[in-house]
Design a protein around this motif. Structure first.
Motif, PDB file in Angstrom:
ATOM      1  N   ASP A   1      -3.716  -5.563   5.400  1.00 28.14           N
ATOM      2  CA  ASP A   1      -3.667  -5.386   7.511  1.00 28.14           C
ATOM      3  C   ASP A   1      -4.630  -5.971   7.935  1.00 28.14           C
ATOM      4  O   ASP A   1      -5.341  -4.601   8.125  1.00 28.14           O
ATOM      5  N   ASP A   2      -5.572  -6.856   8.078  1.00 28.73           N
ATOM      6  CA  ASP A   2      -6.848  -7.278   8.245  1.00 28.73           C
ATOM      7  C   ASP A   2      -7.159  -5.767   9.461  1.00 28.73           C
ATOM      8  O   ASP A   2      -8.360  -5.054   9.669  1.00 28.73           O
ATOM      9  N   GLU A   3      -6.670  -5.710  10.338  1.00 27.99           N
ATOM     10  CA  GLU A   3      -6.784  -5.386  11.584  1.00 27.99           C
ATOM     11  C   GLU A   3      -6.289  -3.856  11.607  1.00 27.99           C
ATOM     12  O   GLU A   3      -7.606  -2.692  11.683  1.00 27.99           O
ATOM     13  N   ALA A   4      -5.680  -3.389  10.743  1.00 29.24           N
ATOM     14  CA  ALA A   4      -5.742  -2.422   9.873  1.00 29.24           C
ATOM     15  C   ALA A   4      -7.321  -1.783   9.382  1.00 29.24           C
ATOM     16  O   ALA A   4      -7.503  -0.269   9.507  1.00 29.24           O
ATOM     17  N   VAL A   5      -7.503  -2.680   8.591  1.00 30.36           N
ATOM     18  CA  VAL A   5      -9.048  -2.590   7.380  1.00 30.36           C
ATOM     19  C   VAL A   5      -9.983  -1.822   8.460  1.00 30.36           C
ATOM     20  O   VAL A   5     -10.689  -0.936   8.294  1.00 30.36           O
TER      21      VAL A   5
ATOM     22  N   ALA B   1      -8.486  -0.673  -4.176  1.00 24.04           N
ATOM     23  CA  ALA B   1      -7.327  -0.920  -3.579  1.00 24.04           C
ATOM     24  C   ALA B   1      -6.518  -1.799  -4.264  1.00 24.04           C
ATOM     25  O   ALA B   1      -7.280  -3.549  -4.825  1.00 24.04           O
ATOM     26  N   GLY B   2      -5.496  -2.454  -5.230  1.00 23.25           N
ATOM     27  CA  GLY B   2      -5.326  -3.327  -6.154  1.00 23.25           C
ATOM     28  C   GLY B   2      -3.509  -3.115  -5.982  1.00 23.25           C
ATOM     29  O   GLY B   2      -2.822  -2.264  -6.262  1.00 23.25           O
ATOM     30  N   LEU B   3      -3.271  -4.502  -6.913  1.00 26.39           N
ATOM     31  CA  LEU B   3      -2.374  -4.915  -7.252  1.00 26.39           C
ATOM     32  C   LEU B   3      -2.283  -5.471  -8.477  1.00 26.39           C
ATOM     33  O   LEU B   3      -2.635  -5.983  -8.375  1.00 26.39           O
TER      34      LEU B   3
ATOM     35  N   ALA C   1      -2.337 -11.612  -4.938  1.00 27.94           N
ATOM     36  CA  ALA C   1      -4.060 -12.498  -4.371  1.00 27.94           C
ATOM     37  C   ALA C   1      -4.216 -12.012  -3.106  1.00 27.94           C
ATOM     38  O   ALA C   1      -5.343 -12.082  -2.932  1.00 27.94           O
ATOM     39  N   MET C   2      -3.719 -11.451  -2.511  1.00 29.67           N
ATOM     40  CA  MET C   2      -3.108 -11.032  -1.160  1.00 29.67           C
ATOM     41  C   MET C   2      -3.734  -9.825  -1.365  1.00 29.67           C
ATOM     42  O   MET C   2      -4.938  -9.756   0.086  1.00 29.67           O
TER      43      MET C   2
ATOM     44  N   VAL D   1      -8.051 -11.376  -0.368  1.00 31.20           N
ATOM     45  CA  VAL D   1      -7.863 -11.005   0.872  1.00 31.20           C
ATOM     46  C   VAL D   1      -8.124  -9.212   1.048  1.00 31.20           C
ATOM     47  O   VAL D   1      -9.179  -9.806   2.011  1.00 31.20           O
ATOM     48  N   GLY D   2      -7.481  -8.957   0.135  1.00 31.37           N
ATOM     49  CA  GLY D   2      -7.663  -7.638   1.149  1.00 31.37           C
ATOM     50  C   GLY D   2      -9.051  -6.921   1.001  1.00 31.37           C
ATOM     51  O   GLY D   2      -9.816  -6.146   0.981  1.00 31.37           O
ATOM     52  N   ALA D   3      -9.677  -7.174  -0.339  1.00 31.25           N
ATOM     53  CA  ALA D   3     -10.874  -6.906  -0.886  1.00 31.25           C
ATOM     54  C   ALA D   3     -11.443  -8.045   0.185  1.00 31.25           C
ATOM     55  O   ALA D   3     -12.779  -6.934   0.728  1.00 31.25           O
ATOM     56  N   LEU D   4     -12.067  -9.452   0.402  1.00 28.70           N
ATOM     57  CA  LEU D   4     -12.231  -9.211   1.328  1.00 28.70           C
ATOM     58  C   LEU D   4     -12.314  -8.642   2.904  1.00 28.70           C
ATOM     59  O   LEU D   4     -13.530  -8.341   3.473  1.00 28.70           O
ATOM     60  N   ALA D   5     -11.818  -8.147   3.951  1.00 31.21           N
ATOM     61  CA  ALA D   5     -11.268  -7.435   4.710  1.00 31.21           C
ATOM     62  C   ALA D   5     -12.053  -5.993   4.465  1.00 31.21           C
ATOM     63  O   ALA D   5     -13.062  -5.938   5.330  1.00 31.21           O
ATOM     64  N   GLN D   6     -12.031  -5.225   3.546  1.00 31.91           N
ATOM     65  CA  GLN D   6     -12.654  -4.881   3.066  1.00 31.91           C
ATOM     66  C   GLN D   6     -14.021  -4.473   2.872  1.00 31.91           C
ATOM     67  O   GLN D   6     -14.706  -3.196   3.576  1.00 31.91           O
TER      68      GLN D   6
END
Length: 249
Positions: free
Chosen positions: A65-69, A90-92, A110-111, A115-120
């Motif tokens: 959740d980009d906005e939440a990050v 954080a990872g999966l 992947a997300m 993509v989550g790491a990108l937002a972080q």
């Protein structure tokens, strides 16, 4: 208060949870986030009992959740005054061989992992640029060094992407910024606890994370951990044929 705050994502279990314990023991205040808030609360109680002088602030966060990050990172920075270190952890580990009907599992990994790491990283860099200092730590994987097969293909690709992201930031030479990439080898965690067969070179969570934390504290540009046997294995993986890499890891 220590005056030093580390923000750890994915802190409710596995490597993130143990990093929180070990950084608290080293005198760091903790900004911890993960999807499972109840697990974070249990961890806060444990750390509070062992280190009552430490400040621990918790927030629920889904890193997809980009906005939440961006909101959660900004809230942590405001509450603590500054964030000295952000660990993108954080990872999966879901995955399946391509073409077997499990695109959903590969996409979710992947997300979350890339993509989550990108937002972080974006959210962390906003804080660090404003502060003119900071330490960004990206948790990659030894699997990032080469393409992996079947269920590991997407996971390895995302971790290679995380490492490349970190290298790009380091190349930018942002004033006051240190960037570290940590490549864990086989460390027992909730992500791999379902694996029943004995895995070569596997170490327990506490031992593996201790090696990670030592490398992070030294602000190493990159670290293969634990160093034995992963430093020589990493060197070999970069040059050996894939047929040999398959047998090695």
């Amino acid at each position: 208060m220590s005056g030093r705050t580390v923000l750890i994502t994915g802190a409710s279990s596995g490597l993130g949870e143990e990093m929180a314990r070990q950084f608290a023991a080293l005198g760091w205040d903790l900004a911890l986030c993960a999807r499972r808030a109840e697990r974070l609360e249990k961890l806060r109680d444990e750390i509070g009992a062992a280190h009552p002088e430490r400040r621990v602030v918790l927030k629920a966060l889904d890193v997809t959740d980009d906005e939440a990050v961006f909101r959660v990172f900004a809230e942590f920075a405001e509450e603590f005054g500054s964030i000295e270190r952000v660990i993108v952890n954080a990872g999966l580990g879901k995955g399946a061989a391509y073409g077997t009907g499990r695109h959903d599992a590969n996409r979710q990994t992947a997300m979350t992992n890339f993509v989550g790491a990108l937002a972080q990283s974006e959210a962390a860099m906003e804080i660090f640029r404003r502060q003119r200092r900071g330490h960004l730590v990206m948790i990659s994987s030894i699997s990032a060094l080469r393409g992996m097969r079947k269920a590991m293909t997407t996971y390895a690709a995302t971790k290679a992407g995380v490492a490349a992201m970190a290298e790009g930031l380091r190349s930018e030479r942002v004033p006051g910024l240190d960037v570290s990439v940590i490549y864990p080898g086989y460390i027992r965690s909730e992500m791999n606890e379902h694996v029943k067969q004995k895995t070569k070179y596997m170490v327990d969570t506490e031992t593996g994370v201790r090696a990670m934390v030592q490398a992070i504290e030294k602000r190493k540009v990159k670290a293969y951990v634990p160093s034995w046997p992963w430093v020589p294995i990493a060197a070999a993986m970069k040059v050996l044929p894939l047929s040999v890499v398959r047998r090695l890891v």
